[in-house]
Scaffold this active site. Sequence first.
Site, PDB file in Angstrom:
ATOM      1  N   GLU A   1       1.064  -0.623  -5.161  1.00 49.02           N
ATOM      2  CA  GLU A   1       0.103   0.456  -5.397  1.00 49.02           C
ATOM      3  C   GLU A   1       0.939   1.739  -5.467  1.00 49.02           C
ATOM      4  OE1 GLU A   1      -3.482   3.108  -3.536  1.00 49.02           O
ATOM      5  OE2 GLU A   1      -1.835   2.341  -2.347  1.00 49.02           O
TER       6      GLU A   1
ATOM      7  N   ASP B   1       0.828  -1.207   0.000  1.00 43.39           N
ATOM      8  CA  ASP B   1       0.000   0.000   0.000  1.00 43.39           C
ATOM      9  C   ASP B   1       0.861   1.255   0.000  1.00 43.39           C
ATOM     10  OD1 ASP B   1      -2.690   1.266   0.421  1.00 43.39           O
ATOM     11  OD2 ASP B   1      -1.737   1.951   2.263  1.00 43.39           O
TER      12      ASP B   1
END
Length: 731
Positions: free
Chosen positions: A453, A400
């Site tokens: 990401e 993330d």
Amino acid sequence: MRPAPPLHEFTRARLLQGTHHDPHSVLGAHPVPGGILVRALRPWAKGVAVVAKGLRAELIDEGDGLFAAILPLREIPKDHRLLVTYEDTEVTLDDPYRFLPALGELDLHLIGEGRHEELWRALGARPMTHEGVAGTRFTVWAPNALGVRVVGDFNVWDSTVHPMRSLGGTGVWELFLPGVTEGALYKFELTRPDGSRTLRADPMARRAEVPPANASIVETSHHVWRDADWMARRGARPVHEAPFSVYELHLPSWRPGLTYRQLAEQLPAYVKDLGFTHVELMPVAEHPFGGSWGYQVTGFYAPTARLGTPDDFKHLIDSLHRAGIGVLMDWVPAHFPRDDWALAEFDGRPLYEHQDPARAAHPDWGTLEFDYGRKEVRNFLVANAVYWCEEFHIDGLRVDAVASMLYLDYSREPGQWTPNEHGGRENLDAVAFLQEMNATVYRRCPGVVTVAEESTAWDGVTRATHHTGPGGFGGLGFGLKWNMGWMHDSLEYMTKEPVHRRYHHGDMTFAMVYAYSENYVLPISHDEVVHGKRSLVSKMPGDWWQQRANHRAFLGFMWAHPGKQLLFMGQEFAQGAEWSEAHGPDWWLLDPSYSAEPDHRGVRDLVRDLNAHYRATPALWQRDTVPEGFEWIVGDAADDNVLAFVRYDAQGSPLLAVCNFSPVVRHGYRLGVPPGEPVWHEVLNTDAAGYGGSGVGNPDPLKAEPTAWHGRRVSVVAVLPPLATVWLRPG
């Protein structure tokens, strides 16, 4: 037996106040002139005796819970124990201070080097048999602490009882506690450099209490894995050359109230029926606030206790694997929250976070950023990535917020950040950490994929770490990267009324300009269906029929486009409302008693068929990352709102995808096609009546004609349904 010499007041104070670095040198049994000195620290005890075979010797009360005496013995009694008398009971226990360190020199060396790839086996709470006695070894890294004590339900949370010893310059503190078994609750009490104390959960805890409680729990796994076949074959084909369609979900709200084991009874069957190859779990590591969806982690080594035990979570993964479904999980090494019982200023000074407050404070989320330049912190995170893959058989880590790690000026204004040693904005420490993490995971865990990401154009996210790019950096070493540009551009196009789409046609074609710069995943994730962004179907213009038609056409385009697919839960049946972690997907939309149920079931049937055709058609996944796998037929028909392209597999077998993003039927639409294929058949049509469409299509084979079109020698004439994507294959 005679009294022991009184402790020096300074030593006594350090011991009682929790600042002694070596309590084993004071407590326990030690040879002295004239006998064996035994000293015990047992607050609230009325008396303490040393017992062994043929021996019982009462110790003398020295006050403050200290008991000591010199026994007229030549040797320390073998396997001696302490008989402790309280107001209303008497207990016999092993003396924790008679044991040698239970952590080996190799472990300490690797910890000191920041290279312990199995850090969870060295730090934390580990049940074991040490010197023939069963108990639990407690270890914690706290280099700035003046002293550390372990507290828990086994000592009625009295921090005085069990001071730990410092194991040299590594900053590790250790204590073996006999008789403490799995299930025991514990924390560490640390004395800060200023003398104040703080009670902390174990950073390495492998199990935690159900929030809002936050004690750590001694854990031993008893799960017996049954996924050997899956584990043996999962790395047989490189992931970028394999089918890879992902169903993203938030476990606590997929079916609210279900435990890990109850989810194991429902989730694998549901995902398998829809044909997804993988699930991606939003963060499962322990976190205090459910509304963070798991993205503010306090227990990096513990699956959230909200749904069960770590073994329960393993059972869920095992069940998914045995159903043929891979498991990805969101992993959050970018930041951590400031809770005063967790990692923030863990031992009284910045430890896991950067020493510079400006570097430590995350500007967007009120959290703290890790200090990637500190070898022990980097080790904590790299080992954590390995831990999930090895201990829980996780098949992939979606990392993330990578962009927030890579840039020193991320969300910071001029003057709020300091350039790196070369004068640039790149966070060199974070780059080195990500490279080390990826290299370590790929070396140790065959078949695992890491996914970034990463929302910028950083060069080489999925390039090998040893290949230097034009910017002078080696690749970050990820296997895949989320294509955020494709996501934003394509959704921007789809939200426009069809009459205006001609002016935004480039939004749908631009991704092919850079499609092979990285190995991409096409994500329609949870982030796109919350916070006022509306669900996927609700983003679409027009009435309810047109919204669903747009939704279906977009999914057909997405599944045919180069790159892997990811779809968030609820979007597979065109949920109209935004997702909420409080109640999860609107499953009632699929209740046969609901009048609009066929509309939603039709979309879900389409997703099932998309996945089935996708998995059976190598052209759609085998050459995702090379230009030879894609060819435009028509990419400039902006006025028609039409796109057409061909996907090829490694043998050159084609699949033709045609998208009509206008609400009109286009009869007699001529399309150039690859030569050598005399007949083309419609294999998927998002406007099919069974999906809730109008039923317009091409039921009869389309014969190739020697009419040059779109730069090709042959062409076919097709009917393009309204707001629909059609897939054609030769045969």
